[in-house]
Design a protein around this motif. Sequence first.
Motif, PDB file in Angstrom:
ATOM      1  N   ALA A  25      10.973  -1.311   6.143  1.00 49.97           N
ATOM      2  CA  ALA A  25      10.392  -1.979   4.883  1.00 49.97           C
ATOM      3  C   ALA A  25       9.340  -0.785   4.245  1.00 49.97           C
ATOM      4  O   ALA A  25       9.430  -0.580   3.236  1.00 49.97           O
ATOM      5  CB  ALA A  25       9.901  -3.331   4.897  1.00 49.97           C
ATOM      6  N   VAL A  26       8.734  -0.397   5.079  1.00 46.92           N
ATOM      7  CA  VAL A  26       7.594   0.636   4.715  1.00 46.92           C
ATOM      8  C   VAL A  26       8.143   2.072   4.263  1.00 46.92           C
ATOM      9  O   VAL A  26       8.046   2.555   3.449  1.00 46.92           O
ATOM     10  CB  VAL A  26       6.593   0.727   5.965  1.00 46.92           C
ATOM     11  CG1 VAL A  26       5.699   2.104   5.488  1.00 46.92           C
ATOM     12  CG2 VAL A  26       6.054  -0.505   6.119  1.00 46.92           C
ATOM     13  N   VAL A  27       9.148   2.501   5.156  1.00 48.17           N
ATOM     14  CA  VAL A  27       9.863   3.679   4.772  1.00 48.17           C
ATOM     15  C   VAL A  27      10.593   3.510   3.513  1.00 48.17           C
ATOM     16  O   VAL A  27      10.661   4.436   2.637  1.00 48.17           O
ATOM     17  CB  VAL A  27      11.016   4.039   6.037  1.00 48.17           C
ATOM     18  CG1 VAL A  27      11.924   5.061   5.611  1.00 48.17           C
ATOM     19  CG2 VAL A  27      10.258   4.352   7.163  1.00 48.17           C
ATOM     20  N   ARG A  28      11.379   2.547   3.395  1.00 47.12           N
ATOM     21  CA  ARG A  28      12.002   2.120   2.090  1.00 47.12           C
ATOM     22  C   ARG A  28      11.027   2.382   0.867  1.00 47.12           C
ATOM     23  O   ARG A  28      11.578   3.140  -0.113  1.00 47.12           O
ATOM     24  CB  ARG A  28      12.855   0.743   2.069  1.00 47.12           C
ATOM     25  CG  ARG A  28      14.143   1.030   1.602  1.00 47.12           C
ATOM     26  CD  ARG A  28      15.028  -0.483   1.784  1.00 47.12           C
ATOM     27  NE  ARG A  28      14.253  -1.827   2.477  1.00 47.12           N
ATOM     28  CZ  ARG A  28      14.541  -1.958   3.746  1.00 47.12           C
ATOM     29  NH1 ARG A  28      15.211  -1.230   4.521  1.00 47.12           N
ATOM     30  NH2 ARG A  28      13.822  -3.059   3.828  1.00 47.12           N
ATOM     31  N   VAL A  84       0.689   0.894   5.302  1.00 38.60           N
ATOM     32  CA  VAL A  84       0.126   0.564   6.739  1.00 38.60           C
ATOM     33  C   VAL A  84      -1.227  -0.029   6.578  1.00 38.60           C
ATOM     34  O   VAL A  84      -1.576  -1.049   7.502  1.00 38.60           O
ATOM     35  CB  VAL A  84       0.223   1.754   7.321  1.00 38.60           C
ATOM     36  CG1 VAL A  84      -0.457   1.658   8.885  1.00 38.60           C
ATOM     37  CG2 VAL A  84       1.827   2.219   7.726  1.00 38.60           C
ATOM     38  N   SER A  85      -2.121   0.605   5.943  1.00 37.55           N
ATOM     39  CA  SER A  85      -3.721   0.098   6.071  1.00 37.55           C
ATOM     40  C   SER A  85      -3.508  -1.056   5.384  1.00 37.55           C
ATOM     41  O   SER A  85      -4.219  -2.171   5.972  1.00 37.55           O
ATOM     42  CB  SER A  85      -4.436   0.857   4.900  1.00 37.55           C
ATOM     43  OG  SER A  85      -4.394   2.412   5.559  1.00 37.55           O
ATOM     44  N   ALA A  86      -2.618  -1.573   4.404  1.00 36.66           N
ATOM     45  CA  ALA A  86      -2.763  -2.977   3.839  1.00 36.66           C
ATOM     46  C   ALA A  86      -1.955  -3.916   4.930  1.00 36.66           C
ATOM     47  O   ALA A  86      -2.665  -4.998   5.339  1.00 36.66           O
ATOM     48  CB  ALA A  86      -1.813  -3.120   2.755  1.00 36.66           C
ATOM     49  N   ARG A 107      -7.352   3.263  24.282  1.00 34.10           N
ATOM     50  CA  ARG A 107      -7.411   2.477  23.032  1.00 34.10           C
ATOM     51  C   ARG A 107      -6.992   3.044  21.651  1.00 34.10           C
ATOM     52  O   ARG A 107      -6.434   2.759  20.988  1.00 34.10           O
ATOM     53  CB  ARG A 107      -8.752   1.810  23.019  1.00 34.10           C
ATOM     54  CG  ARG A 107      -8.735   0.369  23.630  1.00 34.10           C
ATOM     55  CD  ARG A 107     -10.002  -0.208  23.611  1.00 34.10           C
ATOM     56  NE  ARG A 107     -11.054   0.172  24.536  1.00 34.10           N
ATOM     57  CZ  ARG A 107     -12.295   0.524  24.339  1.00 34.10           C
ATOM     58  NH1 ARG A 107     -12.672   0.491  23.105  1.00 34.10           N
ATOM     59  NH2 ARG A 107     -13.103   1.191  25.250  1.00 34.10           N
ATOM     60  N   ASP A 108      -7.509   4.490  21.527  1.00 32.50           N
ATOM     61  CA  ASP A 108      -7.380   5.210  20.562  1.00 32.50           C
ATOM     62  C   ASP A 108      -5.677   5.559  20.351  1.00 32.50           C
ATOM     63  O   ASP A 108      -5.305   5.419  19.234  1.00 32.50           O
ATOM     64  CB  ASP A 108      -8.127   6.426  20.436  1.00 32.50           C
ATOM     65  CG  ASP A 108      -9.634   6.331  20.105  1.00 32.50           C
ATOM     66  OD1 ASP A 108      -9.848   5.336  19.871  1.00 32.50           O
ATOM     67  OD2 ASP A 108     -10.542   7.195  20.332  1.00 32.50           O
ATOM     68  N   CYS A 109      -5.376   5.683  21.486  1.00 32.90           N
ATOM     69  CA  CYS A 109      -3.696   5.959  21.691  1.00 32.90           C
ATOM     70  C   CYS A 109      -2.889   4.901  21.229  1.00 32.90           C
ATOM     71  O   CYS A 109      -1.969   4.944  20.415  1.00 32.90           O
ATOM     72  CB  CYS A 109      -3.259   6.604  22.930  1.00 32.90           C
ATOM     73  SG  CYS A 109      -1.462   7.089  23.086  1.00 32.90           S
ATOM     74  N   HIS A 139       0.480   2.058  17.269  1.00 35.27           N
ATOM     75  CA  HIS A 139       0.540   0.774  16.467  1.00 35.27           C
ATOM     76  C   HIS A 139       0.751   1.208  15.047  1.00 35.27           C
ATOM     77  O   HIS A 139       1.589   0.985  14.166  1.00 35.27           O
ATOM     78  CB  HIS A 139      -0.470  -0.246  16.718  1.00 35.27           C
ATOM     79  CG  HIS A 139      -0.395  -1.208  15.884  1.00 35.27           C
ATOM     80  ND1 HIS A 139       0.945  -2.204  16.156  1.00 35.27           N
ATOM     81  CD2 HIS A 139      -0.972  -1.838  15.028  1.00 35.27           C
ATOM     82  CE1 HIS A 139       0.569  -3.361  15.242  1.00 35.27           C
ATOM     83  NE2 HIS A 139      -0.525  -3.101  14.585  1.00 35.27           N
ATOM     84  N   TRP A 140       0.012   2.203  14.614  1.00 37.57           N
ATOM     85  CA  TRP A 140      -0.293   2.733  13.304  1.00 37.57           C
ATOM     86  C   TRP A 140       1.136   3.336  12.913  1.00 37.57           C
ATOM     87  O   TRP A 140       1.838   3.005  11.927  1.00 37.57           O
ATOM     88  CB  TRP A 140      -1.176   3.911  13.076  1.00 37.57           C
ATOM     89  CG  TRP A 140      -1.603   3.920  11.452  1.00 37.57           C
ATOM     90  CD1 TRP A 140      -2.659   3.401  10.772  1.00 37.57           C
ATOM     91  CD2 TRP A 140      -0.836   4.964  10.578  1.00 37.57           C
ATOM     92  NE1 TRP A 140      -2.508   3.785   9.310  1.00 37.57           N
ATOM     93  CE2 TRP A 140      -1.531   4.878   9.431  1.00 37.57           C
ATOM     94  CE3 TRP A 140       0.152   5.961  10.759  1.00 37.57           C
ATOM     95  CZ2 TRP A 140      -0.877   5.562   8.345  1.00 37.57           C
ATOM     96  CZ3 TRP A 140       0.626   6.487   9.782  1.00 37.57           C
ATOM     97  CH2 TRP A 140       0.070   6.358   8.500  1.00 37.57           C
ATOM     98  N   PHE A 141       1.474   4.402  13.887  1.00 34.80           N
ATOM     99  CA  PHE A 141       3.080   5.114  13.700  1.00 34.80           C
ATOM    100  C   PHE A 141       4.233   4.092  13.787  1.00 34.80           C
ATOM    101  O   PHE A 141       5.125   4.201  12.794  1.00 34.80           O
ATOM    102  CB  PHE A 141       3.132   6.257  14.575  1.00 34.80           C
ATOM    103  CG  PHE A 141       2.254   7.214  13.974  1.00 34.80           C
ATOM    104  CD1 PHE A 141       2.825   8.117  12.947  1.00 34.80           C
ATOM    105  CD2 PHE A 141       1.234   7.682  14.918  1.00 34.80           C
ATOM    106  CE1 PHE A 141       1.940   9.101  12.345  1.00 34.80           C
ATOM    107  CE2 PHE A 141       0.639   8.936  14.643  1.00 34.80           C
ATOM    108  CZ  PHE A 141       0.757   9.758  13.186  1.00 34.80           C
ATOM    109  N   THR A 142       4.081   3.090  14.472  1.00 37.75           N
ATOM    110  CA  THR A 142       4.958   2.133  14.543  1.00 37.75           C
ATOM    111  C   THR A 142       5.105   1.258  13.461  1.00 37.75           C
ATOM    112  O   THR A 142       6.235   1.051  12.699  1.00 37.75           O
ATOM    113  CB  THR A 142       4.860   0.959  15.841  1.00 37.75           C
ATOM    114  OG1 THR A 142       4.804   1.693  16.922  1.00 37.75           O
ATOM    115  CG2 THR A 142       5.993   0.172  15.985  1.00 37.75           C
TER     116      THR A 142
END
Length: 87
Positions: free
Chosen positions: A23-26, A75-77, A7-9, A14-17
Amino acid sequence: MLGHEIRDCDVMNHWFTTALRPAVVRRSLGVALVVGTLLIAINQGDRLLAGQGLDLMKALLTYIVPYGVATYGAVSALLAKPDAPGN
């Protein structure tokens, strides 16, 4: 124990994806460019004006840190939204 590690993996994947969404990178690159440039001017402006050039390691970190902070915030948002997968 193994189930918890899986589950941690999954959470990390999911976080890195999410962090790699275009849009996040930009958005993070834009923030890093503006904030990093302002910080370079503040922290190394006197050095540049004196013709001494940039400290390249400090300059690199000056752009990497705001990129990381902007990415973490985005990502947190996104993951905290009620309709986000896993919530």
